[in-house]
Design a protein around this motif. Structure first.
Motif, PDB file in Angstrom:
ATOM      1  N   ASP A  92     -22.654 -30.126 -13.013  1.00  0.00           N
ATOM      2  CA  ASP A  92     -23.313 -30.639 -11.816  1.00  0.00           C
ATOM      3  C   ASP A  92     -24.439 -29.697 -11.383  1.00  0.00           C
ATOM      4  O   ASP A  92     -24.263 -28.471 -11.394  1.00  0.00           O
ATOM      5  N   ASN A  93     -25.570 -30.267 -11.032  1.00  0.00           N
ATOM      6  CA  ASN A  93     -26.732 -29.509 -10.535  1.00  0.00           C
ATOM      7  C   ASN A  93     -27.452 -28.654 -11.571  1.00  0.00           C
ATOM      8  O   ASN A  93     -28.427 -27.992 -11.246  1.00  0.00           O
ATOM      9  N   GLN A  94     -26.947 -28.663 -12.785  1.00  0.00           N
ATOM     10  CA  GLN A  94     -27.577 -27.865 -13.836  1.00  0.00           C
ATOM     11  C   GLN A  94     -28.982 -28.400 -14.125  1.00  0.00           C
ATOM     12  O   GLN A  94     -29.231 -29.595 -14.096  1.00  0.00           O
ATOM     13  N   LYS A  95     -29.904 -27.459 -14.390  1.00  0.00           N
ATOM     14  CA  LYS A  95     -31.231 -27.879 -14.820  1.00  0.00           C
ATOM     15  C   LYS A  95     -31.343 -27.636 -16.317  1.00  0.00           C
ATOM     16  O   LYS A  95     -30.894 -26.610 -16.823  1.00  0.00           O
ATOM     17  N   GLN A  96     -31.943 -28.579 -17.008  1.00  0.00           N
ATOM     18  CA  GLN A  96     -31.994 -28.512 -18.466  1.00  0.00           C
ATOM     19  C   GLN A  96     -33.333 -29.064 -18.921  1.00  0.00           C
ATOM     20  O   GLN A  96     -33.901 -29.945 -18.281  1.00  0.00           O
ATOM     21  N   GLU A 102     -38.137 -31.341 -17.582  1.00  0.00           N
ATOM     22  CA  GLU A 102     -36.925 -30.780 -16.997  1.00  0.00           C
ATOM     23  C   GLU A 102     -36.182 -31.854 -16.211  1.00  0.00           C
ATOM     24  O   GLU A 102     -36.799 -32.647 -15.504  1.00  0.00           O
ATOM     25  N   LYS A 104     -32.472 -32.646 -13.788  1.00  0.00           N
ATOM     26  CA  LYS A 104     -31.324 -32.100 -13.066  1.00  0.00           C
ATOM     27  C   LYS A 104     -30.130 -33.025 -13.290  1.00  0.00           C
ATOM     28  O   LYS A 104     -30.282 -34.248 -13.304  1.00  0.00           O
ATOM     29  N   TYR A 118     -29.108 -38.518 -14.742  1.00  0.00           N
ATOM     30  CA  TYR A 118     -30.177 -37.604 -15.155  1.00  0.00           C
ATOM     31  C   TYR A 118     -31.386 -37.836 -14.262  1.00  0.00           C
ATOM     32  O   TYR A 118     -31.948 -38.934 -14.244  1.00  0.00           O
ATOM     33  N   ASN A 121     -37.243 -34.475 -12.137  1.00  0.00           N
ATOM     34  CA  ASN A 121     -37.888 -34.166 -10.859  1.00  0.00           C
ATOM     35  C   ASN A 121     -39.372 -34.489 -10.828  1.00  0.00           C
ATOM     36  O   ASN A 121     -39.878 -35.076  -9.881  1.00  0.00           O
TER      37      ASN A 121
END
Ligand code: ZN
Ligand code: FE
Length: 252
Positions: A92-96, A102, A104, A118, A121
């Motif tokens: 959860d909340n991970q940015k990849q 990118e 979140k 997914y 942003n």
């Protein structure tokens, strides 16, 4: 970021994401190998497979595509035992990043225990799987009504101009349900014209925008006085209204 819609099975959508700068090709929820591969073919590569949840109509082509293109498969950490071929576990909340893009991770349990959305942003694009549909929401299979409602609230807090790409073309039947209990909603009537036009010319009704959904999707309008009145739940809480709507929709 270019999103290509691939209709699969009866009413599923898979989505190809192409990021031109680094020529990175990804796919969201590949359900059917043949249909997906036909569209991937022009890129001659598939770097990443993004799964929203473990249901077979969202992961059905994972293994075959991975085998053919040596793709990396991304999915929820809490579904690591149920997503075929998973390589990268998301929290959860991970940015990849996939290429230069990118996203979140938004943990949205309810439809399944490990469902994720997914959210990209920069382009303001959300792949909502079977949590939020256009004019509807997923059935609550593994979680509680409260979990599902909280998951929808998380999506609701994204920027209003976020484009919503969901897992199914359920818009028409969802529209009928919304109209039954939100009959005075003028924007819903306006949206109906647009939906009918698209369906008549065999076009997907996707993407929608979050702003449209907040104004027309009854599952995001559990606080609306007209909706509450139509359900005979004038003094009930949002979660009670949501639960009632979900039950009614299950047998609609
Ligand atoms: Zn599902
Ligand atoms: Fe599904």
């Amino acid at each position: 970021m270019i999103v290509e819609i691939i209709p699969c099975l009866n009413d599923n959508y898979s989505y190809i994401i192409h990021e031109k700068e680094t020529n990175t090709v990804s796919i969201v929820d590949p359900s059917e190998f043949e249909a997906c591969d036909k569209s991937i073919n022009k890129y001659k590569k598939l770097d990443f497979i993004l799964n929203t949840h473990h249901h077979v109509d969202h992961v059905g082509a994972n293994i075959e595509l991975k085998k053919k293109y040596k793709s990396k498969i991304l999915g929820s950490d809490s579904d690591k035992d149920r997503i075929p071929g998973i390589d990268i576990f998301l929290k959860d909340n991970q940015k990849q990043k996939i290429g230069n893009l990118e996203f979140k991770v938004i943990f949205t349990p309810g439809h399944t225990k490990g469902h994720i959305v997914y959210f990209f942003n920069k382009d303001k694009i959300a792949f909502t799987g079977d949590t939020l549909f256009s004019l509807g929401c997923g059935r609550v299979f593994e979680g509680t009504y409260e979990e599902m409602y909280n998951s929808l609230k998380k999506i609701k807090s994204l920027p209003l101009d976020t484009k919503i790409y969901c897992g199914h073309e359920y818009t028409k039947s969802n529209l009928n349900f919304c109209s039954a209990y939100d009959s005075r909603n003028y924007l819903l009537k306006k949206k109906e014209i647009d939906i009918q036009k698209k369906l008549n010319s065999n076009q997907p009704t996707i993407p929608s925008t979050l702003e449209q959904e907040i104004k027309t999707n009854i599952f995001l309008r559990c606080n609306d006085p007209d909706v509450k009145q139509a359900l005979g739940l004038k003094d009930s809480s949002e979660i009670e209204v949501f639960s009632k709507l979900r039950d009614l929709k299950d047998s609609f």
